[in-house]
Scaffold this active site. Structure first.
Site, PDB file in Angstrom:
ATOM      1  N   LYS A 263       0.849  -1.206   0.000  1.00 31.77           N
ATOM      2  CA  LYS A 263       0.000   0.000   0.000  1.00 31.77           C
ATOM      3  C   LYS A 263       0.879   1.249   0.000  1.00 31.77           C
ATOM      4  CE  LYS A 263      -3.975  -1.844   2.599  1.00 31.77           C
ATOM      5  NZ  LYS A 263      -4.958  -1.738   1.514  1.00 31.77           N
ATOM      6  N   ARG A 337      -9.985 -11.699   2.234  1.00 34.89           N
ATOM      7  CA  ARG A 337     -10.841 -12.770   1.702  1.00 34.89           C
ATOM      8  C   ARG A 337     -10.201 -14.142   1.910  1.00 34.89           C
ATOM      9  NH1 ARG A 337     -10.786 -10.056  -4.161  1.00 34.89           N
ATOM     10  NH2 ARG A 337     -10.702  -8.271  -2.757  1.00 34.89           N
TER      11      ARG A 337
END
Ligand code: BES
Ligand code: ZN
Ligand code: ZN
Length: 483
Positions: A263, A337
């Protein structure tokens, strides 16, 4: 602020507090206000006449009288009042009273034709507790102000329940607000273990056990961190025969750097909140343990830290899930996920009948719905409706998004059964939800709380930081399932 809130049978006229809070409905004194006015021999109404204080919703006015102060608060029109408006008034009032330097106050319950006594008592209590929340643990020189507050003629059972729920929200906020160097997976597990004091069963697995069981997706995400993962299980068993077994799953990334799909600094700057789903679930379990509903509830958290290192997972790694399905990793920042998939499989195999999962899963959901609304995905219309109704009562907004089957094939990998991203930036929240839906056939609801979990500025019901979003919704949901 340290708030001690209690319900009282007496009128604000009789509670010997230095400030008495009464409402103004459409420019007129409330019934309690009129009683206070009688006690003050009409002085209150005389002042009001001269002041022309209309009392717009949330507007306040402090009047010094001989024996005590009167704090007037505008409530708008009686028929226009909502639960959320009362929560916000409650939050505003505690701030105002503390700012004015009072340490004790008596407040009426602002009863109206629109809201029942229980509803009004609960909403005000919630607003007051949430509005008084602060996170001061790491401030060297600051002492919390104290405030003792009497809610006059409130429903004591509704106040008690609301105190439990609101304190559970504050517990969740504390977990989110803890810095990530303090709250790593083992520490999150330790905080969960403390809930055993409330009669919950808590079981925590270390990496060896997680490996034996075969949670390969979860372990893949966790392997780059010096902080080992934990699989946290909390169980609430009601007395008597339960009707329905509900599993709650919360995303528990104590920090998300993105891994090798790193990020930006800005993107990473709020990522201690990537365990907000876990915080909501633990907060809800805490409240459930105290409220003791007749529903069996299990909570699962796959707690890990997504880091970059020589041992971190890479792009193109293939991982084997607990379900047996293999997954090609094409973006290490789509880690939530992966951890959640193994938790969902586990909950399913343990025998949960319904699975409700909360996660700060995608930036795409924030783009779609902003920071006030969570995305709701479900493979079951009845469960979706139950959640929408619970959200409405709780004052926590959700909006349905589709599990669009046409997109499912985009998760197919050329080397494994699935890949963890579809490629392309479109429909990001839907793709993530479709990935999760690969891991159970049971009624599943996925709430993408990436927007509402964390606030970068103060809001109506609290300061900047973790909001505790989801706790109230989950408690309402469990309460509803019992009937
Ligand atoms: N934890 C983030 C999602 C997130 C973003 C939460 C902003 C709160 C605020 C998640 O793990 C993530 O990074 N998702 C990626 C998915 C993408 C790589 C498909 C995202 O949203 O960019
Ligand atoms: Zn990520
Ligand atoms: Zn994440």
């Amino acid at each position: 602020m340290e708030l001690r809130l209690r319900s009282a049978r007496r009128s604000v006229v009789e509670i010997p507090a230095p400030v008495r809070i009464v409402g103004i409905w459409g420019g007129e004194l409330s019934d309690e206000g009129q009683r206070l006015d009688e006690h003050l021999k009409g002085k209150l109404s005389a002042i009001l006449k001269n002041l022309r204080f209309q009392g717009d919703l949330g507007e306040t006015l402090l009047l010094p009288m001989e024996e005590f102060h009167v704090l007037l608060v505008g409530l708008g029109k009686r028929r226009g009042i909502s639960l959320e408006a009362l929560r916000r008034v409650g939050a505003k009032l505690v701030g105002e009273v503390a700012r004015l330097g009072f340490r004790e106050a008596a407040c009426e319950t602002f009863l109206s034709e629109k809201l029942g006594k229980k509803e009004a008592s609960a909403a005000l209590t919630e607003g007051m507790v949430l509005g008084s929340y602060e996170f001061l643990k790491y401030k060297s020189r600051s002492e919390a102000k104290r405030l003792r507050l009497w809610l006059s003629r409130a429903s004591s059972s509704a106040v008690e329940r609301a105190l439990i729920v609101a304190e559970a929200v504050c517990f969740a906020r504390d977990l989110v607000n803890e810095p990530p160097n303090v709250l790593y997976p083992a520490e999150l597990a330790r905080r969960a273990e403390e809930l055993a004091q409330l009669g919950l069963e808590v079981e925590v697995w270390e990496p060896e056990r997680i490996r034996e069981v075969g949670m390969g997706l979860f372990l893949g995400v966790a392997q780059g961190s010096a902080q080992p993962p934990r699989f946290i299980q909390v169980r609430y068993r009601p007395t008597g025969k339960p009707q329905r077994v509900l599993a709650l799953i919360g995303k528990g990334l104590t920090f998300d750097t993105g891994g090798y799909s790193l990020k930006t600094s800005e993107g990473m700057s709020t990522m201690k909140s990537d365990m907000s789903g876990a915080a909501a679930v633990l907060g809800a379990m805490r409240a459930i343990a105290q409220l003791r509903p007749p529903v069996e509830v299990w909570a699962y958290i796959a707690a890990a830290e997504n880091m970059v290192s020589g041992s971190a997972y890479r792009l193109q790694d293939v991982l084997k899930s607990l379900s047996g399905k293999t997954v090609e990793v094409l973006n290490t920042d789509a880690e939530g996920r992966l951890t959640l998939a193994d938790a969902i499989t586990f909950a399913d195999r343990e025998g949960a009948q319904t699975i409700v999962e909360l996660s700060t899963l995608t930036g795409a959901c924030v783009v779609a719905l902003g920071n006030q609304v969570a995305g709701l995905f479900s493979n079951d219309a009845r469960l979706a409706r139950e959640i929408e109704e619970a959200a409405e009562r709780a004052g926590e907004k959700v909006w349905p998004l589709p599990l669009e089957e046409e997109y499912r094939e985009r998760l197919k990998s050329s080397v494994a059964d699935l890949k963890n991203v579809a490629g392309g930036r479109d429909a990001g929240a839907i793709i993530a939800a479709l990935f999760l839906s690969e891991f159970t056939e049971k009624p599943l609801a996925h709430l993408d709380i990436a927007g509402p979990a964390f606030s970068d500025k103060p809001h109506a019901l609290g300061p900047a930081g973790g909001t505790g979003y989801g706790v109230r919704l989950l408690v309402e949901l469990v309460d509803h399932l019992q009937s």
